[in-house]
Design an enzyme around this catalytic site. Structure first.
Site, PDB file in Angstrom:
ATOM      1  N   SER A  40       0.914  -1.386  -0.088  1.00 58.52           N
ATOM      2  CA  SER A  40       0.000  -0.010  -0.034  1.00 58.52           C
ATOM      3  C   SER A  40       0.700   1.407   0.082  1.00 58.52           C
ATOM      4  O   SER A  40       0.345   2.267  -0.137  1.00 58.52           O
ATOM      5  CB  SER A  40      -0.964  -0.043   1.287  1.00 58.52           C
ATOM      6  OG  SER A  40      -0.251  -0.092   2.655  1.00 58.52           O
ATOM      7  N   HIS A  75      -2.077  -2.654  -6.664  1.00 57.97           N
ATOM      8  CA  HIS A  75      -2.470  -2.211  -5.491  1.00 57.97           C
ATOM      9  C   HIS A  75      -4.083  -2.072  -5.361  1.00 57.97           C
ATOM     10  O   HIS A  75      -4.693  -1.226  -5.808  1.00 57.97           O
ATOM     11  CB  HIS A  75      -1.973  -0.748  -4.865  1.00 57.97           C
ATOM     12  CG  HIS A  75      -2.298  -0.413  -3.385  1.00 57.97           C
ATOM     13  ND1 HIS A  75      -2.511   1.039  -3.183  1.00 57.97           N
ATOM     14  CD2 HIS A  75      -2.852  -1.002  -2.497  1.00 57.97           C
ATOM     15  CE1 HIS A  75      -3.201   1.026  -1.930  1.00 57.97           C
ATOM     16  NE2 HIS A  75      -3.114  -0.105  -1.624  1.00 57.97           N
ATOM     17  N   ASN A 127      -3.036   6.516  -1.043  1.00 57.60           N
ATOM     18  CA  ASN A 127      -2.839   6.855   0.224  1.00 57.60           C
ATOM     19  C   ASN A 127      -1.934   7.980   0.400  1.00 57.60           C
ATOM     20  O   ASN A 127      -2.063   8.662   1.561  1.00 57.60           O
ATOM     21  CB  ASN A 127      -1.802   5.478   0.581  1.00 57.60           C
ATOM     22  CG  ASN A 127      -2.788   4.353   0.947  1.00 57.60           C
ATOM     23  OD1 ASN A 127      -3.839   4.504   1.217  1.00 57.60           O
ATOM     24  ND2 ASN A 127      -2.067   3.072   0.971  1.00 57.60           N
ATOM     25  N   GLU A 144      -4.336   0.369  -8.526  1.00 59.85           N
ATOM     26  CA  GLU A 144      -3.261   1.209  -8.791  1.00 59.85           C
ATOM     27  C   GLU A 144      -2.210   0.344  -9.226  1.00 59.85           C
ATOM     28  O   GLU A 144      -2.062  -0.640  -8.714  1.00 59.85           O
ATOM     29  CB  GLU A 144      -2.698   1.922  -7.765  1.00 59.85           C
ATOM     30  CG  GLU A 144      -3.646   3.191  -7.179  1.00 59.85           C
ATOM     31  CD  GLU A 144      -2.835   3.822  -5.930  1.00 59.85           C
ATOM     32  OE1 GLU A 144      -3.059   5.088  -6.004  1.00 59.85           O
ATOM     33  OE2 GLU A 144      -2.359   3.053  -5.043  1.00 59.85           O
TER      34      GLU A 144
END
Length: 651
Positions: free
Chosen positions: A423, A444, A494, A456
């Protein structure tokens, strides 16, 4: 017949006309102004043939494998924001569909694949509808997802066929129906098993002069008298649970139309334009159309043509929540999956969750059993050698990831994708020790895997264009939306999400009410507030990502104390909130003079971080940043994404 690019007509020896739509140079059929204009000329010719007695009936089919008609041509919508132009276009479509409905001979629609929006509205103007009962057929009105509702007469005609409650439900939710559901609802009259039999059944329907029946009185009764007002208010209550009327006005405009005209389907049809036109002009619809086009653009990524890769087997290392759910999703999408962890005790919970997913998403016991059979526990990791894609989803510890990939590189077959679900850790660090570090990419996923569409696709400095294209192809193959992101701490989602959540946590640490913070974010347009989101992600995961991004959690904070007490959020039953049956237990929200304004303040760190990520090239464009953040965080889609919202002065 007049000449036409999109339509083909043949009259056979029995007097049956076969009308086929096949829009040139397009993967799906859509109803553009040109296509509708051509159809208008064809209908004039059909009227003449019917009046002369030469025509016994017409069968309407699609010449495309993709389906019947996917709706109106959305690319033309921006050209019709002028109320006068739009009104004229709607009036022409209404007049055309009314003429189709009034033909002296039966017109039968044969449906396979997608029959959506304007395509369904056209089918509903036909006298009879036959659909292929397979998994590819989808029937519905997705217009609400574009900030509008059916505008070619579909509101009234769907109520006529399905009754007000069922018809309004599919229009308000945008839910797509399978053929059997549409048949039970009354939108379809007959089902066939295969597309090859559509012509034969349609021929019989014409020769037998079959006509669809209206919904029975018991279903239509909900539209009569004071009951209609009661039903309308119930619909508004349900709509408010999912859509703020200030952000998404379309459902409420449709309910108002139903409350006024729901007892008369023709009056409801005629009243569409008055409420449709302001919706089309709205910023909400403009931005939702933009999101639609960005989403469609993601589907064009990956390897195309004859070199398009085929993925049959997936191996997942790590049977925790993310790894187990990634494995279950791949099995649901038809791939053979092996799931590896240290022992069966760690794998069993993932298999149980997978069974629940299969039962929820699949229709028959056979389909469920087949999906269960496709997902195998594999403690020894034997599946690595057979897999087309190997996905690591272990804990965020670099030494463990190194061990997984060094082992996988030795065992994997040539050409297999090696992917990490990290992540936040840069791929260059994870690839250390690999003989071919360019073979490792990032895939991801986001929690919950079955609900969030984004993957992702992380590109490191070692990767080639082909490596990333194949990764995007895999994401598309399992029904996900890939956004290519540069390998940088936190990647895109993130990186922008953590400053937003940490800033909210700091407000709570400083004495702000957590329920008010969360309510303000929702009032702005976020799907849930930042404190509830931190609990959902897990406080331990949040702490790790924060540290990776250079924002360590203070040891003296309540955040650190909760983690030390193993109060990690939803997964432990206690975090900032107490969690019961998967839901946060919340107190009353204190009053605030401008809750949405407070929400705008709360999302500023997210918007600022997105702008920086674009400037640093983490994603290739502001457009990709917008769709990535919308899909990854739920950022208010009616604002078009954080970059578009800032451009419009709304964030």
């Amino acid at each position: 017949m007049p000449s036409s690019r999109a339509w083909n007509f043949d009259l056979d020896f029995e007097g049956i006309g076969w009308l086929t739509i096949d829009v040139p140079d397009a993967p799906v059929n859509t109803l553009s102004r040109e296509t509708l204009s051509e159809l208008m000329g064809i209908v004039s010719a059909l009227e003449e043939l019917a009046n002369s007695g030469e025509l016994k009936g017409v069968v309407l089919l699609s010449g495309k494998d993709s389906g019947f008609i996917a709706g109106a041509d959305v690319t033309e919508f921006d050209d019709m924001t002028d109320p006068g132009v739009l009104r004229a276009a709607l009036d022409r479509a209404h007049a055309l569909f009314n003429r189709i409905e009034a033909l002296k001979v039966p017109l039968v629609a044969g449906i396979h694949g997608f029959c959506l929006g304007g395509g369904l509205e056209l089918a509903l103007s036909c006298q009879y509808r036959i659909a292929v009962n397979d998994d590819k057929t989808r029937i519905g009105f997705p217009e609400v997802n574009l900030g509008i509702f059916p505008g070619f007469g579909g509101s009234g005609r769907s109520i006529r066929q399905a009754g007000p409650v069922d018809a309004m439900q599919i229009m308000l939710t945008g839910k797509l129906l399978r053929a059997g559901q549409a048949r039970r609802m009354g939108l379809v009259d007959k089902l066939v098993r295969h597309r090859d039999t559509l012509r034969w059944e349609a021929r019989k329907a014409v020769l037998q002069n079959k006509k669809s029946s209206e919904a029975p009185f018991a279903k239509r009764a909900a539209a009569f008298g004071p009951v209609r007002g009661y039903i309308a208010n119930k619909m508004r209550e349900e709509a408010r649970k999912k859509a703020n009327p200030a952000h998404f006005p379309a459902p409420y405009a449709l309910i108002d139309l139903f409350e006024e005209h729901g007892n008369n389907w023709r009056a409801m049809t005629e009243g569409e334009a008055e409420r449709f036109i302001p919706l089309m002009e709205s910023a909400t619809s403009t931005n939702l159309r933009r999101v639609f086009f960005l989403s469609e653009g993601l589907k064009k990524q990956g390897v195309r043509g004859k070199d398009k890769p085929v993925f049959r087997r997936v191996h997942v290392v790590g049977a925790g929540v993310m790894g187990g759910d990634i494995a279950a999703w791949c099995a649901l999408r038809g791939m053979g999956v092996t799931l590896q962890d240290l022992d069966m005790e760690r794998i069993k919970p993932a298999l149980e969750r997978a069974k629940k997913l299969f039962k929820k998403r699949l229709r028959t016991k056979t389909e469920i059993d087949n999906a269960v059979a496709r997902l195998e526990a594999d403690v020894a990791g034997k599946g690595i050698a057979r897999a087309d894609v190997i996905i690591e989803a272990v804990v965020e510890k670099l030494e463990i990831k190194h061990k997984v990939f060094i082992d996988a590189e030795l065992k994997a077959k040539p050409g297999a994708i090696l992917a990490t679900n990290t992540s936040s850790i840069e791929l260059e660090r994870i690839a250390e020790g690999l003989t071919n570090p360019g073979r490792l990419i990032g895939l991801h996923f986001f929690n919950p895997v079955a609900q969030l569409p984004l993957v992702e696709v992380i590109r490191s400095s070692f990767n080639s264009d082909d490596d990333i294209a194949r990764g995007a192809s895999f994401a598309l193959a399992i029904g996900k939306s890939p956004v290519v992101v540069k390998s940088a701490r936190g990647f895109l989602v993130n990186r922008v999400l953590m400053p937003y959540m940490l800033a909210a946590v700091q407000r709570v640490e400083g004495g702000a009410n957590k329920e008010q913070i969360d309510a303000a974010a929702v009032a702005f347009g976020m799907p849930m507030g930042p404190i509830e989101l931190m609990d959902t992600v897990g406080l331990d995961v949040g702490k790790f990502v924060a540290e990776e991004l250079g924002s360590p959690v203070s040891p003296a904070s309540d955040f650190a104390r909760l983690i030390a007490e193993n109060k990690l959020g939803r997964k432990s039953g206690q975090g900032f909130y107490t969690w019961t049956n998967g839901k946060a237990v919340k107190g009353e929200v204190p009053p605030h003079p401008d809750l949405a304004g407070l929400g705008r303040e709360l999302v500023q760190p997210l918007v600022d971080a997105t702008e920086i990520a674009v400037a640093e090239g983490v994603v290739a464009s502001a457009d990709l940043a917008d769709i990535g953040v919308i899909y990854g965080t739920g950022f208010a889609p009616f604002l078009g994404g954080p970059m578009q919202a800032r451009k419009d002065g709304r964030a």
